[in-house]
Design an enzyme around this catalytic site. Structure first.
Site, PDB file in Angstrom:
ATOM      1  N   GLU A   1       1.087  -1.248   8.989  1.00  0.00           N
ATOM      2  CA  GLU A   1      -0.094  -0.648   8.370  1.00  0.00           C
ATOM      3  C   GLU A   1      -1.362  -0.989   9.146  1.00  0.00           C
ATOM      4  O   GLU A   1      -1.473  -2.063   9.723  1.00  0.00           O
ATOM      5  CB  GLU A   1      -0.277  -1.177   6.942  1.00  0.00           C
ATOM      6  CG  GLU A   1       0.802  -0.785   5.982  1.00  0.00           C
ATOM      7  CD  GLU A   1       0.575  -1.406   4.614  1.00  0.00           C
ATOM      8  OE1 GLU A   1      -0.557  -1.873   4.340  1.00  0.00           O
ATOM      9  OE2 GLU A   1       1.523  -1.443   3.828  1.00  0.00           O
TER      10      GLU A   1
ATOM     11  N   CYS B   1      -2.574  -5.357   1.095  1.00  0.00           N
ATOM     12  CA  CYS B   1      -1.998  -5.439   2.432  1.00  0.00           C
ATOM     13  C   CYS B   1      -0.477  -5.480   2.343  1.00  0.00           C
ATOM     14  O   CYS B   1       0.100  -6.312   1.654  1.00  0.00           O
ATOM     15  CB  CYS B   1      -2.522  -6.688   3.130  1.00  0.00           C
ATOM     16  SG  CYS B   1      -1.927  -6.869   4.806  1.00  0.00           S
TER      17      CYS B   1
END
EC number: 2.1.1.192
Length: 370
Positions: A91, A340
Site C-alpha cells: 500500500e 495502514c
C-alpha cells in the site's frame, strides 16, 4: 526477474555506466529522463544511442509495480494498492496537507514487529522491498498527479507504511538519497520523515548517516509493562534502552524527535499515563514532539477501540500543562480502508474468497460430470 533502475543512486548509476563502456554523461541523461521527464520506458529516452537502450532493457525495468486498486477519500486522500513483480501486494497513501502533498510509503511486505493493534502485522513479513520498489511508489503517485494536469508535486514523504523501515536499513537509505537528490525529484530532506517502532541500534546508526531527514518513534505507551503487552519489540529494546538511543540521536544530530502515540480507549489513554509520558520525555522536551493519533479500528483487533474525544482531550491537557509540545493528528481517509495495511489485508481476503469459490465451482462441475 530484472531489478528496477530506480534502485540506483546517481553515483551507482555512474558506476554502472562506466563499467559498461559508456561515457559518464550518459548517467546524467538517464537520471534526468527518469526523474525530470519521468518516462516509463527506456525507449522514450530519445537522446540515448540504441545500443545503450538495448543494454538498459536487457538488465533493468523502469517501474516494477502494477496498480491494482485506487481508493479516493472525500477529503482527497488517495490510497493505492500496488502489485510487486512476485505478486505480493503493498500500500501507498497520498495525503493532502496544508503544507503540500505527502506520500506514505511501504518498506516491507508484511511486518514482524507484532504490534497487537495494527493491520500491517496481520501478515508476517514476507520480504524487504528493494530500494527500487520503494522509489517506484513515489514515481507512480507522481505519475498519477502528472496525469491530472494540475501542476501538483509530491513535496513530502513519510516512511510509515507497512513494515519497519530500519529493519530494511540499506534499501531505505538508498531510497532517501534517490528522492532527495537535487538533480532528480529534489524532495528536501527536512520534508522527509522516517518512522521506527524502536530498533535502538539502528537509531544510533541512523544518527551518524549525516542525513537531515526527520525521525519519528512509534511509542504508544509510557511504561515497559504496557508497551511490551502491545508492542513485542519492547521486549527486545525496552523503553530505557530505546530512550538512550534517542538521546544519543539528539546529541549527535541536534534534531527533534517526534513520538507517535495511538490513542487506544481505556488501554493507554488515561490521565495517569499522560503524566507518565510527560515525565518520560522531560529530559528531551526541547527537542521532542508528541503526535496523538486517533485509532483506526481493525476488525481482527476488535479488543481495541478509538479513544473518546473526552479522554483524548484530557490526555492532551495533561501533556500541555507539563509543557509538552503535542498535537492531536489530523485524520485522513476515514471513509476508505484507512488503517495502514487494511486495504491490502481486505484485498487478500477477497482474493482468497474468490479462489475458494473457483475451486468449489470446479469441484461442483466435476461432480456433475461424474
Amino acid at each position: 526477474m530484472k531489478p528496477s533502475i530506480y534502485a540506483f543512486s546517481q553515483a551507482n548509476l555512474v558506476d554502472w555506466i562506466l563499467e559498461n563502456g559508456e561515457k559518464k554523461f550518459r548517467a546524467t541523461q538517464i537520471w534526468e529522463w527518469l526523474y525530470r521527464s519521468r518516462v516509463q520506458s527506456f525507449a522514450e529516452m530519445t537522446n540515448l544511442p540504441k545500443s545503450l537502450i538495448e543494454k538498459l532493457e536487457e538488465h533493468f525495468v523502469v517501474n516494477p509495480l502494477k496498480q491494482r486498486i485506487v481508493q479516493e477519500s472525500k477529503d482527497g486522500t488517495i490510497k493505492y494498492l500496488f502489485e510487486l513483480p512476485d505478486g505480493m501486494l503493498i500500500e501507498t497513501v497520498l495525503m493532502h496537507q496544508h503544507y503540500g502533498l505527502s506520500v506514505c510509503v511501504t518498506t516491507q511486505v508484511g511486518c514482524n514487529i507484532g504490534c497487537t493493534f495494527c493491520a500491517s502485522g496481520l501478515i508476517p513479513k514476507q520480504r524487504d522491498l528493494t530500494s527500487g520498489e520503494i522509489v517506484a511508489q513515489i514515481m507512480l503517485v507522481q505519475k498519477y498527479l502528472d496525469e491530472r494536469n494540475q501542476n501538483e508535486r509530491v513535496s513530502h514523504i513519510v516512511v510509515m507504511g507497512i513494515g519497519e523501515p530500519l529493519d530494511n536499513y540499506d534499501n531505505v537509505m538508498t531510497f532517501l538519497r534517490v528522492v532527495n537528490d537535487d538533480k532528480g525529484l529534489a524532495i528536501g530532506a527536512r520534508h522527509i520523515t522516517v518512522s521506527t517502532s524502536g530498533l535502538a541500534p539502528k537509531i544510533r546508526e541512523f544518527a551518524r548517516e549525516g542525513v537531515q531527514v526527520n525521525l519519528a518513534v512509534s511509542l504508544h505507551a509510557p511504561n515497559n509493562d504496557l508497551r511490551s503487552s502491545i508492542m513485542r519489540i519492547n521486549r527486545k529494546f525496552p523503553i530505557e534502552v530505546l530512550f538512550e538511543a534517542i538521546e544519543d540521536y539528539i546529541k549527535v544530530t541536534n534534531r527533534r524527535v517526534t513520538f507517535e502515540y495511538i490513542m487506544l480507549n481505556e488501554v493507554n489513554d488515561g490521565v495517569e499515563q499522560a503524566q507518565e509520558l510527560a515525565d518520560l520525555t522531560k529530559n528531551i522536551r526541547k527537542l521532542s514532539y508528541i503526535n496523538l493519533i486517533p485509532y483506526n479500528p481493525v476488525s481482527e483487533h476488535d479488543q481495541y477501540s478509538r479513544s473518546t474525544k473526552e479522554r483524548t482531550l484530557a490526555f492532551f491537557d495533561v501533556l500541555k500543562k507539563n509543557g509538552v509540545n503535542c498535537v492531536v493528528r489530523q485524520e485522513h481517509g476515514t471513509d476508505i480502508d484507512a488503517a495502514c495495511g487494511q486495504l491490502r489485508s481486505n484485498t487478500l481476503k477477497k482474493d482468497r474468497e474468490k479462489a475458494r469459490a473457483r475451486i468449489a465451482a470446479a469441484k461442483a462441475k466435476a461432480g456433475i460430470r461424474a
